[in-house]
Design an enzyme around this catalytic site. Structure first.
Site, PDB file in Angstrom:
ATOM      1  N   PHE A  11       1.025  -1.295  -0.036  1.00  0.00           N
ATOM      2  CA  PHE A  11       0.025   0.051   0.088  1.00  0.00           C
ATOM      3  C   PHE A  11       0.610   1.259  -0.122  1.00  0.00           C
ATOM      4  O   PHE A  11       0.580   2.165  -0.541  1.00  0.00           O
ATOM      5  CB  PHE A  11      -1.024  -0.061   1.200  1.00  0.00           C
ATOM      6  CG  PHE A  11      -2.041   0.999   1.064  1.00  0.00           C
ATOM      7  CD1 PHE A  11      -2.880   1.058  -0.010  1.00  0.00           C
ATOM      8  CD2 PHE A  11      -2.597   1.453   2.144  1.00  0.00           C
ATOM      9  CE1 PHE A  11      -4.067   1.860  -0.299  1.00  0.00           C
ATOM     10  CE2 PHE A  11      -3.703   2.558   1.981  1.00  0.00           C
ATOM     11  CZ  PHE A  11      -4.512   2.344   0.700  1.00  0.00           C
ATOM     12  N   ARG A  31      13.015  -1.047   5.945  1.00  0.00           N
ATOM     13  CA  ARG A  31      14.053  -1.423   6.394  1.00  0.00           C
ATOM     14  C   ARG A  31      14.902  -2.643   5.530  1.00  0.00           C
ATOM     15  O   ARG A  31      15.910  -2.690   5.623  1.00  0.00           O
ATOM     16  CB  ARG A  31      13.755  -2.458   7.605  1.00  0.00           C
ATOM     17  CG  ARG A  31      13.090  -1.543   8.876  1.00  0.00           C
ATOM     18  CD  ARG A  31      12.757  -2.537   9.895  1.00  0.00           C
ATOM     19  NE  ARG A  31      12.531  -1.593  11.273  1.00  0.00           N
ATOM     20  CZ  ARG A  31      11.214  -1.610  11.688  1.00  0.00           C
ATOM     21  NH1 ARG A  31      10.305  -2.010  11.044  1.00  0.00           N
ATOM     22  NH2 ARG A  31      11.091  -0.951  12.845  1.00  0.00           N
ATOM     23  N   TYR A  48       6.330  -6.709  -3.101  1.00  0.00           N
ATOM     24  CA  TYR A  48       4.893  -6.482  -2.663  1.00  0.00           C
ATOM     25  C   TYR A  48       4.078  -5.803  -3.751  1.00  0.00           C
ATOM     26  O   TYR A  48       2.843  -5.928  -3.465  1.00  0.00           O
ATOM     27  CB  TYR A  48       5.177  -5.212  -1.615  1.00  0.00           C
ATOM     28  CG  TYR A  48       5.804  -5.769  -0.378  1.00  0.00           C
ATOM     29  CD1 TYR A  48       5.112  -6.431   0.647  1.00  0.00           C
ATOM     30  CD2 TYR A  48       7.106  -5.424  -0.131  1.00  0.00           C
ATOM     31  CE1 TYR A  48       5.887  -7.030   1.631  1.00  0.00           C
ATOM     32  CE2 TYR A  48       7.653  -5.785   0.941  1.00  0.00           C
ATOM     33  CZ  TYR A  48       7.429  -6.566   2.046  1.00  0.00           C
ATOM     34  OH  TYR A  48       7.840  -6.979   2.893  1.00  0.00           O
ATOM     35  N   GLY A 133     -10.420   3.034   3.510  1.00  0.00           N
ATOM     36  CA  GLY A 133     -11.446   2.530   2.690  1.00  0.00           C
ATOM     37  C   GLY A 133     -11.261   1.323   1.685  1.00  0.00           C
ATOM     38  O   GLY A 133     -10.278   0.896   1.999  1.00  0.00           O
ATOM     39  N   SER A 135      -9.430  -0.353  -0.683  1.00  0.00           N
ATOM     40  CA  SER A 135      -8.347  -0.100  -1.532  1.00  0.00           C
ATOM     41  C   SER A 135      -7.401  -1.015  -1.654  1.00  0.00           C
ATOM     42  O   SER A 135      -6.511  -0.633  -0.927  1.00  0.00           O
ATOM     43  CB  SER A 135      -7.992   1.480  -1.315  1.00  0.00           C
ATOM     44  OG  SER A 135      -7.625   1.512   0.299  1.00  0.00           O
ATOM     45  N   ALA A 137      -4.074  -2.571  -2.724  1.00  0.00           N
ATOM     46  CA  ALA A 137      -3.025  -1.939  -3.200  1.00  0.00           C
ATOM     47  C   ALA A 137      -2.682  -2.258  -4.613  1.00  0.00           C
ATOM     48  O   ALA A 137      -2.202  -1.362  -5.696  1.00  0.00           O
ATOM     49  CB  ALA A 137      -1.704  -2.096  -2.438  1.00  0.00           C
ATOM     50  N   LYS A 188     -13.484  -5.048  10.250  1.00  0.00           N
ATOM     51  CA  LYS A 188     -13.841  -5.732   8.895  1.00  0.00           C
ATOM     52  C   LYS A 188     -12.684  -6.597   8.578  1.00  0.00           C
ATOM     53  O   LYS A 188     -13.100  -7.779   7.805  1.00  0.00           O
ATOM     54  CB  LYS A 188     -13.986  -4.753   7.654  1.00  0.00           C
ATOM     55  CG  LYS A 188     -12.716  -3.866   7.734  1.00  0.00           C
ATOM     56  CD  LYS A 188     -11.708  -4.466   6.497  1.00  0.00           C
ATOM     57  CE  LYS A 188     -10.652  -3.694   6.300  1.00  0.00           C
ATOM     58  NZ  LYS A 188      -9.451  -4.350   5.379  1.00  0.00           N
ATOM     59  N   ASP A 241     -15.529  -1.445   2.721  1.00  0.00           N
ATOM     60  CA  ASP A 241     -14.239  -2.020   3.149  1.00  0.00           C
ATOM     61  C   ASP A 241     -14.408  -3.475   3.516  1.00  0.00           C
ATOM     62  O   ASP A 241     -13.668  -4.506   3.030  1.00  0.00           O
ATOM     63  CB  ASP A 241     -13.588  -1.457   4.365  1.00  0.00           C
ATOM     64  CG  ASP A 241     -11.994  -1.548   3.992  1.00  0.00           C
ATOM     65  OD1 ASP A 241     -11.584  -2.153   3.123  1.00  0.00           O
ATOM     66  OD2 ASP A 241     -11.155  -0.816   4.817  1.00  0.00           O
ATOM     67  N   THR A 245     -12.980  -6.807   1.127  1.00  0.00           N
ATOM     68  CA  THR A 245     -12.081  -7.754   1.906  1.00  0.00           C
ATOM     69  C   THR A 245     -12.593  -9.050   2.013  1.00  0.00           C
ATOM     70  O   THR A 245     -12.156  -9.969   2.191  1.00  0.00           O
ATOM     71  CB  THR A 245     -11.763  -7.162   3.336  1.00  0.00           C
ATOM     72  OG1 THR A 245     -12.851  -6.823   3.907  1.00  0.00           O
ATOM     73  CG2 THR A 245     -10.697  -6.236   3.225  1.00  0.00           C
ATOM     74  N   VAL A 276       1.646  -9.499   6.442  1.00  0.00           N
ATOM     75  CA  VAL A 276       0.985  -9.318   7.603  1.00  0.00           C
ATOM     76  C   VAL A 276      -0.652  -9.681   7.438  1.00  0.00           C
ATOM     77  O   VAL A 276      -1.185  -9.216   6.562  1.00  0.00           O
ATOM     78  CB  VAL A 276       1.271  -7.960   8.191  1.00  0.00           C
ATOM     79  CG1 VAL A 276       0.410  -7.740   9.450  1.00  0.00           C
ATOM     80  CG2 VAL A 276       2.791  -8.093   8.679  1.00  0.00           C
TER      81      VAL A 276
END
Length: 331
Positions: A11, A31, A48, A133, A135, A137, A188, A241, A245, A276
């Site tokens: 994101f 990192r 990613y 919201g 969204s 990535a 959510k 959202d 999801t 994550v």
């Protein structure tokens, strides 16, 4: 104008590219030196966000001081459990008039504080807002039309965030219900994980519709108990959202839930997803919070026992279905 992104995940990368394309300086702090080098040298973050070429205004560094120098906005895009640690690390280098935008979703485990409250505790001199919201990535990176909410108790800041991110493919509304926006985004993830478990077991559309609808009731109850406005939960950061999801394979929570529904342990499922899965920590936090504040969250409780007690998902569903008979209402 300079925007610094703390976090080098999907994101952060998609939003930083959006900012770069608007002509602003966009700096990612990560990192992982391999991620930094790939962004700077190859204009990619393939770990990613595959297949997205990054704008020339996007740069990366593993030096947090360098990333934050002269930043007008600081976007915090790390996992919820790392928010406090990263804010402490960043504090000496953040400009006193820099505005903070949080895009993580969750609450702090143990304290049950909103993430913006955690940020404000660590960065008391900076104004804080949220961008949240439906969204994914991957879709933002591909410039697929997306609509989100900029939330802050400071309406000027909310409008400034709106202006900062608004593009023809990324529409931003404003909202001053910071509590409602944050709670909707956090809970959510729990329901999306549960929807994934349902899919993994092999249940159908009827079961998912029930989970999403009754899950919405849990979002509203939790949000109102913590001071949110019920109307917020039926907007983009609640219902919107929740829909995305619970139904998309871009959702890490849904994907992890599917694997658990198929028989994997939570450790195996999160390792397979490879990123994550916020719904896991959110489930534990809201389970504890609901016990403390006596909030009825039966789906959250059922999922908690599946994840943390090894309960068979089929047994958890059966118990949900056979709870005391009730009348459906939203009072």
């Amino acid at each position: 104008m300079k925007v610094a992104f703390l976090g080098g995940g999907s994101f952060a990368t998609s939003l930083s590219n959006l900012i770069g394309k608007k002509g602003f300086e966009s700096t990612i702090w990560a990192r992982n030196k391999d991620v930094v080098n790939e962004i700077n040298n190859e204009r990619k973050n393939s770990k990613y966000l595959k297949d997205v070429e990054l704008n020339h205004n996007v740069n990366a560094t593993d030096d947090i001081k360098k990333a934050l120098k002269d930043a007008d906005y600081v976007v915090i895009a790390v996992a919820s459990h790392a928010i406090r640690e990263v804010c402490k690390k960043a504090k000496p280098f953040i400009e006193p008039d820099a505005r903070i935008i949080n895009v993580a979703k969750g609450i702090e485990e143990g304290t049950y504080k909103l993430l913006t409250d955690v940020i404000s505790e660590e960065l008391p001199h900076n104004k804080v807002g949220v961008l949240s919201g439906p969204s994914h990535a991957e879709e933002v990176g591909a410039e697929i039309p997306t609509t989100v909410v900029a939330a802050s108790e400071d309406r000027v800041l909310a409008r400034d965030i709106q202006e900062l991110f608004m593009t023809p493919y990324f529409r931003v509304y404003t909202n001053d219900d910071l509590v409602g926006v944050e709670i909707g985004g956090a809970v959510k993830n729990i329901i999306a994980f549960a929807a994934g478990v349902s899919d993994g077991i092999g249940y159908g559309d009827n079961a998912k519709a029930a989970l999403m609808t009754r899950g919405m009731s849990e979002i509203v109850r939790a949000g109102k108990a913590l001071g949110g406005d019920a109307e917020t939960f039926f907007g983009l950061t609640g219902m919107g959202d929740l829909i995305v999801t619970c139904t998309s394979m871009h959702s890490r929570n849904r994907r992890a839930g599917i694997l658990v529904g198929k028989g994997m342990s939570i450790e195996e499922a999160t390792k397979e997803v490879g990123m994550v899965v916020e719904g896991v920590k959110a489930c534990k936090a809201f389970y504890m919070l609901s016990e403390k504040k006596h909030i009825s969250m039966p789906i959250t409780h059922a999922l908690y026992h599946v994840i943390f007690s090894g309960k068979d998902p089929n047994d958890a569903v059966r118990e949900l279905m056979m709870r005391d008979k009730k009348s459906e209402h939203f009072k």
